[in-house]
Write an enzyme that holds these catalytic residues in place. Structure first.
Site, PDB file in Angstrom:
ATOM      1  N   ASP A 154       0.857  -1.262  -0.036  1.00  0.00           N
ATOM      2  CA  ASP A 154       0.100  -0.169  -0.028  1.00  0.00           C
ATOM      3  C   ASP A 154       0.789   1.497  -0.051  1.00  0.00           C
ATOM      4  OD1 ASP A 154       0.828  -0.112   2.656  1.00  0.00           O
ATOM      5  OD2 ASP A 154      -1.154   0.198   3.622  1.00  0.00           O
ATOM      6  N   ASP A 178      -1.357  -6.446  -0.274  1.00  0.00           N
ATOM      7  CA  ASP A 178      -1.120  -5.818   0.969  1.00  0.00           C
ATOM      8  C   ASP A 178      -2.514  -5.089   1.290  1.00  0.00           C
ATOM      9  OD1 ASP A 178       0.254  -4.860   2.936  1.00  0.00           O
ATOM     10  OD2 ASP A 178       0.982  -2.960   2.194  1.00  0.00           O
ATOM     11  N   LYS A 182      -0.885  -9.737   3.219  1.00  0.00           N
ATOM     12  CA  LYS A 182      -0.041  -9.086   4.191  1.00  0.00           C
ATOM     13  C   LYS A 182      -0.949  -8.027   4.841  1.00  0.00           C
ATOM     14  CE  LYS A 182       3.109  -5.497   4.147  1.00  0.00           C
ATOM     15  NZ  LYS A 182       2.738  -4.757   5.021  1.00  0.00           N
ATOM     16  N   GLU A 188      -1.170  -5.359   8.648  1.00  0.00           N
ATOM     17  CA  GLU A 188      -0.279  -4.844   9.778  1.00  0.00           C
ATOM     18  C   GLU A 188      -0.973  -5.064  11.094  1.00  0.00           C
ATOM     19  OE1 GLU A 188       0.103  -0.597   8.883  1.00  0.00           O
ATOM     20  OE2 GLU A 188       0.975  -0.938   7.103  1.00  0.00           O
ATOM     21  N   GLU A 216       9.379  -4.140  10.527  1.00  0.00           N
ATOM     22  CA  GLU A 216       9.729  -2.997   9.793  1.00  0.00           C
ATOM     23  C   GLU A 216      10.473  -2.254  10.899  1.00  0.00           C
ATOM     24  OE1 GLU A 216       6.945  -1.176   7.347  1.00  0.00           O
ATOM     25  OE2 GLU A 216       8.314   0.739   7.399  1.00  0.00           O
TER      26      GLU A 216
HETATM   27  O1  KIV Z   1       3.326  -1.244   1.702  1.00  0.00           O
HETATM   28  C1  KIV Z   1       4.567  -1.622   1.626  1.00  0.00           C
HETATM   29  O2  KIV Z   1       5.283  -1.214   0.770  1.00  0.00           O
HETATM   30  C2  KIV Z   1       4.865  -2.140   2.948  1.00  0.00           C
HETATM   31  C3  KIV Z   1       6.185  -1.923   3.598  1.00  0.00           C
HETATM   32  C4  KIV Z   1       6.615  -0.710   3.856  1.00  0.00           C
HETATM   33  C5  KIV Z   1       6.861  -3.055   4.457  1.00  0.00           C
HETATM   34  O3  KIV Z   1       3.915  -2.327   3.634  1.00  0.00           O
END
Ligand code: KIV
Length: 290
Positions: free
Chosen positions: A49, A88, A118, A120, A187
């Protein structure tokens, strides 16, 4: 001709961890970069994202929508059919309810043919993670600096620099692992914390700004090629200066247009033999408009 590359799948990443082989992971948001990533032999791609900042020029990732993530994931998948692609989950696509989380995670697989998603967060997103896993989707956790909640973290700041903060990360890592995630991303944490969590967990643990000891590294492609210019996090190494190359190319083009050096003969189409004389005859019927 080079042999077609075999796409690595989740069990390959576990083998790589066992054998101490590092995973090479970058973000990608579009078709050309996806092709470059596959040609450069990366092991996995994150359609992050971070596209909000790197592609759309937003200040952060919060405004990014599911539809944007899906469109970019589709393009990357078309470009890199032999790479493990992770979608993401953007802000508010999983925080509100487990039902939303499953539907949105599923879109990455159904619409964009991603291999995994993925999201968070630590212990507070365990219910959503369990629900997504129950739907049969591979999940990569993401803790440490989590940009979607950077407001609560006091900005884009490294995490785990005090023992209290490091303990939160270790507890979160264990909770996510216990919930069943198959991959974890750390991260912006000190290398000591990266090493401890990587060695503690049986699953592959990757880092972006988490030091050398993690099972692999992620970088944002726009940082590593020197394209993103708003800011450069400490953990970034620039391997090229695309901003300079592209700006220089556009400036050279402008100079040649202004001087009349472009286009040259070799950039022009030729009329079919014998047609030019007829063309000159034909245009005699026209007058310049007043
Ligand atoms: O969106 C992204 O690229 C990420 C990275 C910063 C880990 O989540």
């Amino acid at each position: 001709m080079a042999a077609k590359k075999k796409k690595k799948m989740i069990h390959d990443f576990y083998k790589m961890k066992k054998n101490g082989e590092k995973v090479v992971w970058i973000t990608s948001y579009d078709y050309p970069t996806g092709q470059f990533a596959e040609a450069a032999d990366v092991d996995m791609i994150l359609v992050g994202d971070s596209l909000g900042m790197c592609v759309y020029g937003y200040k952060g990732t919060v405004p990014v929508t599911m539809d944007q993530c899906i469109v970019h994931s589709e393009a990357v998948r078309r470009a890199a059919p032999n790479v493990f692609v992770i979608g993401d989950m953007p802000f508010l696509s999983y925080q509100v309810s487990s039902a939303d989380a499953v539907v949105n995670a599923g879109r990455f697989l159904k619409d964009a043919d991603c291999d995994a998603i993925k999201l968070e967060g630590g212990q507070r997103v365990v219910p959503q993670i369990r629900a997504i896993l129950d739907a049969g989707i591979v999940v990569c956790g993401h803790i440490g600096l989590t940009p979607q909640s950077s407001g609560q973290l006091g900005g884009h700041k490294a995490q785990g620099r005090t023992v209290e903060s490091a303990k939160v990360l270790v507890d979160d890592a264990l909770a996510l692992c216990e919930a069943g995630i198959q991959l974890l991303l750390l991260e912006a944490v000190p290398p000591e914390v990266g090493k401890y969590i990587t060695e503690l967990l049986p699953i592959p643990v990757y880092g972006i700004g988490a030091g050398i000891h993690t099972d692999g590294q992620l970088l944002i492609v726009s940082d590593l090629i020197g394209q993103f210019q708003a800011f450069t996090p400490k953990f970034v190494k620039k391997y090229a200066n695309v901003a300079e190359v592209v700006t220089g190319a556009i400036r050279d083009y402008g100079n040649e247009v202004r001087s009349g050096a472009f286009p040259a003969n070799e950039h022009c189409y030729k009329m079919i033999e014998g047609e030019f004389a007829k063309f000159e005859e034909m245009v005699k019927q026209y007058k310049k408009p007043e």
